[in-house]
Design a protein around this motif. Sequence first.
Motif, mmCIF file in Angstrom:
data_model
loop_
_atom_site.group_PDB
_atom_site.id
_atom_site.type_symbol
_atom_site.label_atom_id
_atom_site.label_comp_id
_atom_site.label_asym_id
_atom_site.label_seq_id
_atom_site.Cartn_x
_atom_site.Cartn_y
_atom_site.Cartn_z
ATOM 1 N N TYR A 664 0.971 -1.233 0.041
ATOM 2 C CA TYR A 664 -0.289 -0.432 -0.106
ATOM 3 C C TYR A 664 0.545 1.263 -0.289
ATOM 4 C CZ TYR A 664 -3.356 3.819 1.663
ATOM 5 O OH TYR A 664 -4.311 4.175 1.827
ATOM 6 N N VAL A 665 1.893 1.108 1.305
ATOM 7 C CA VAL A 665 2.897 2.751 1.029
ATOM 8 C C VAL A 665 3.924 3.020 -0.470
ATOM 9 C CG1 VAL A 665 4.711 3.017 1.732
ATOM 10 C CG2 VAL A 665 3.036 1.942 3.213
ATOM 11 N N LEU A 666 4.110 1.498 -1.173
ATOM 12 C CA LEU A 666 4.373 1.424 -1.583
ATOM 13 C C LEU A 666 3.586 2.157 -3.210
ATOM 14 C CD1 LEU A 666 7.176 -1.686 -1.848
ATOM 15 C CD2 LEU A 666 7.752 0.714 -1.201
ATOM 16 N N GLU A 667 3.057 1.302 -3.535
ATOM 17 C CA GLU A 667 1.995 1.937 -4.285
ATOM 18 C C GLU A 667 1.995 3.380 -4.849
ATOM 19 O OE1 GLU A 667 -1.123 -0.977 -4.241
ATOM 20 O OE2 GLU A 667 -0.139 -2.580 -4.806
ATOM 21 N N ARG A 668 2.193 3.934 -3.293
ATOM 22 C CA ARG A 668 1.315 5.508 -3.386
ATOM 23 C C ARG A 668 2.874 6.175 -2.618
ATOM 24 N NH1 ARG A 668 -2.857 1.694 -2.142
ATOM 25 N NH2 ARG A 668 -5.228 2.734 -3.001
ATOM 26 N N TYR A 669 3.741 5.303 -2.960
ATOM 27 C CA TYR A 669 5.066 6.466 -2.351
ATOM 28 C C TYR A 669 4.810 8.135 -3.317
ATOM 29 C CZ TYR A 669 9.698 8.096 -2.201
ATOM 30 O OH TYR A 669 11.105 8.180 -2.089
ATOM 31 N N ASN A 670 4.728 9.253 -2.498
ATOM 32 C CA ASN A 670 5.136 10.086 -2.867
ATOM 33 C C ASN A 670 6.448 10.455 -2.684
ATOM 34 O OD1 ASN A 670 4.591 11.095 -0.230
ATOM 35 N ND2 ASN A 670 3.124 11.533 -0.943
ATOM 36 N N LEU A 676 8.305 5.865 3.547
ATOM 37 C CA LEU A 676 8.650 4.546 3.455
ATOM 38 C C LEU A 676 9.770 4.225 3.861
ATOM 39 C CD1 LEU A 676 10.397 3.717 0.155
ATOM 40 C CD2 LEU A 676 12.155 5.132 0.417
ATOM 41 N N ASP A 677 10.164 4.739 4.914
ATOM 42 C CA ASP A 677 11.372 4.117 5.923
ATOM 43 C C ASP A 677 10.058 3.138 7.308
ATOM 44 O OD1 ASP A 677 13.672 4.651 6.158
ATOM 45 O OD2 ASP A 677 13.168 6.514 7.318
ATOM 46 N N TRP A 678 9.390 3.083 6.752
ATOM 47 C CA TRP A 678 7.903 2.487 7.507
ATOM 48 C C TRP A 678 8.187 1.089 6.703
ATOM 49 C CZ3 TRP A 678 1.792 3.789 7.106
ATOM 50 C CH2 TRP A 678 1.088 2.605 8.165
ATOM 51 N N ALA A 679 7.517 0.881 4.906
ATOM 52 C CA ALA A 679 7.398 0.251 4.682
ATOM 53 C C ALA A 679 8.754 -0.986 4.662
ATOM 54 C CB ALA A 679 7.010 0.545 2.661
#
Length: 822
Positions: A664-670, A676-679
């Motif tokens: 979810y985070v990578l698909e919405r990475y801005n 990114l650290d969380w992912a």
Amino acid sequence: MRWQQIEFLLKGVYLGLLLLVALHGPSWDDLARVGAFTGGGLVLALAAAAYQKMREGYRPRGRPFGFLLFLILENPGLIYIGLISGLALGTYSTFKDQTGPWALWVVAGGAVLGLVFWFLRLVRDRQLRMWLGLVLAGAIIGAALLLDLQYPGLPSKQQHTMIGVLLLLGIPGFYLLTFASLVEESEVEIAAMCAALGVGLLAIGELSPTFSSLAVAIPLTIYFLYTRRVLPGLRVFKHTLRGLSYSKVGQYRPALASFNRALQLDPNYPLAQEQLWKLHREMDFDQLKNDPETLALVNYELCLERVAWLLLLDKPSPEQITEAQRLLDLVSSQKPLLEPRCAYWRSVAFLHQRLHEEAAHDLEALLRSDDDSPQRRSVLFQAWQLAIVLHPEMNRRVGTQLLAYPGKRMDAIAAVERQLAVKADDQPAWDLKRLLYAPLMENDYDAAFPQGQSALDFDHAYAQQLGLALIDDRERWQRGCEFLRIAARGLPAQAPNIYILIARTHEKFNDLDGLWLNYRRAMDAGRKAGPANLSAEDRQALFAIVKHLGDHARADGDLDTALDAYKFYSQNERSGVETYRTLADLFERKAERSLAEKDKQNNIWLGLNCVEHALSYPGAGSDPDLAARKDRFYYSITPEDLRSRLEQVHKWFDVDYCLQKTRYVLERYNGDLGLLDWASHLAELAQAAKPSHIGAKVLRARIQRIKGEVNEAAGLLEEIRQNKPEKFASEDEEESWLLAHRILGDMYLDEKPDQAVMCFQVFRQSQRAGADTMYKLGRAYENLGDYARAAKCFEQVLAFEGHPLYFEAQDGLDRVKRGAVR
């Protein structure tokens, strides 16, 4: 060969000699001659025994029958020798002219039969021995009957009759041998006598047809009834009779042995009890001090009974007190284990003599001892009764002082309760019980039974009633609460309600600290008893109090008490999402306060477990608060800590959440590095939980690539590429493996086009492969100089006119065509 074996051998010889006489076909005069020799031998044996015993100092003392029994029982060897030698000499002198070598075979056969009796006697199982004896008797009678039928003329008619007469006349002699024997009578002897009776009746059966028909039935019936109904009691009676005979002539040691054996066979046999008691009264123990063998046979229980009888007389004489003290000294010296009982009776004897100091010394020694032996317990109630209520001087010197000693009041109470368990309506015991319970304090109970333990010999229900009678009294309510706390120690199923009652009593008298303290005790008692063991009504009442306690502690910031309460409350079948939400909040708050990293991690894990439990309830999956808590807890977990706890948490740790959240985070990475650290953290958790999970590795590689860690990403992806599983765990795993090839193809596109081609070719197996993949594959071929293949790839992309890469594919096709022309 031991004497016991010799006895059975001689019994067989006796039967063989009787048969030998019968086979000679004797006349009645011959029988009288043989009988005279036999009787004479017995008389001579008894005379020799009497002479020997009288030389040793024994006298009939006006009891000739008792003296005769004593001679028979004390001299089995002489009885055997006199009876059998008399029979043997009578047989020889009467039939010496008719006897041949065959006579020895007849006697030898009898000896063999005696050995058979001996081996049968060795069978330990009484029931088996009884049935074997029955079989033996039946076999002998049956053999005689078969011989009579097969050879009707052998022996002669006169021999036939004389065999029967001699066997019947010989039974009393055989019984005398059995009576005099050192070996305890068993089923074997009665089997032999019944066999003799049967053969005798069968032999004289011609005199009357009735005798012949009953020759088998009567002996077997007698054997069965005798062994089942008569022998057990007769065995006891014979031991008693033997002991009585010994005692009448002053033979204490064998008399004691006989009486003890009789009481061992039947502990309630009145004659043996009476005679043993009488013997103990007649014995001069001063003369026995140097006779350890006799002292070992003394019944010291009877000695103590004699002491009790002497000292419980209304006014025992000085001589009786002296006798009691002499017996106590004997028992104490010979049986140290009985010393507690001796100490009690010694103190009673001293009190009869008004020797208060000596009485107090023995009584205090008994009561102060920590010995919990059965002997001490047997007199403990009487001892405390003497020390507290029966004698004012003992109360002053012993009872009052000892009750103040830690644990001694409980010791006295235990003695009273054991007495009441035996005799519930013992009024003196009830009087002593009231005296002991009334001043009982908690520290008295704790001194004997530290916290967590409860007394067995204690009436907790009685303590509860004492407490209930006081809790409404403004002056004595605290004392009532103390009794109730004591009662709760031994009433686990009632303890929660008891503590709730105590708490409300504190509230009633404005002691709020006591209120909350006893609510906690109610919770602890419920935990110890187990909520499932409480009634439904008591269980719900307890849970209501526990929740109230938890809410109060939470509001006060007492996280430990609140957690303890809510954890217990979670066992309530009516608890649900909100209970676990509260627990998660409490653990999160406690983690924030934790100074030690280990404690912090423990609380985080506990909180996360509560969140996962809450989310398992229907409809809770969309709860935003729980979702936010879950995000915070997972962010707080370290991969290292997860690996160390994996065995404990693997069943509920949500790996899918880590993977899905990372995607979810990578698909919405801005460009937000925090996200990114969380992912990255979630991907590491997923791989820590499942080290071989391909999806987690791919996600980590994607994150590394975004961070610019290209070499590390390529290495991880190559590891995935080179280690294709023989079988994928799921379709997602297979897709992740294919995705690793696509990413590698992207990375190799310009630098390693040959590798990129291979990666894209593999990725084409994925359902996600399409025009994008063909465009990249065309570029890889173009970089390799394979324009023909590159053109084909670009042409496939151009088949999709609306595709975003349509114009790039057109440009690529133009380039490869120009390149092909050059």
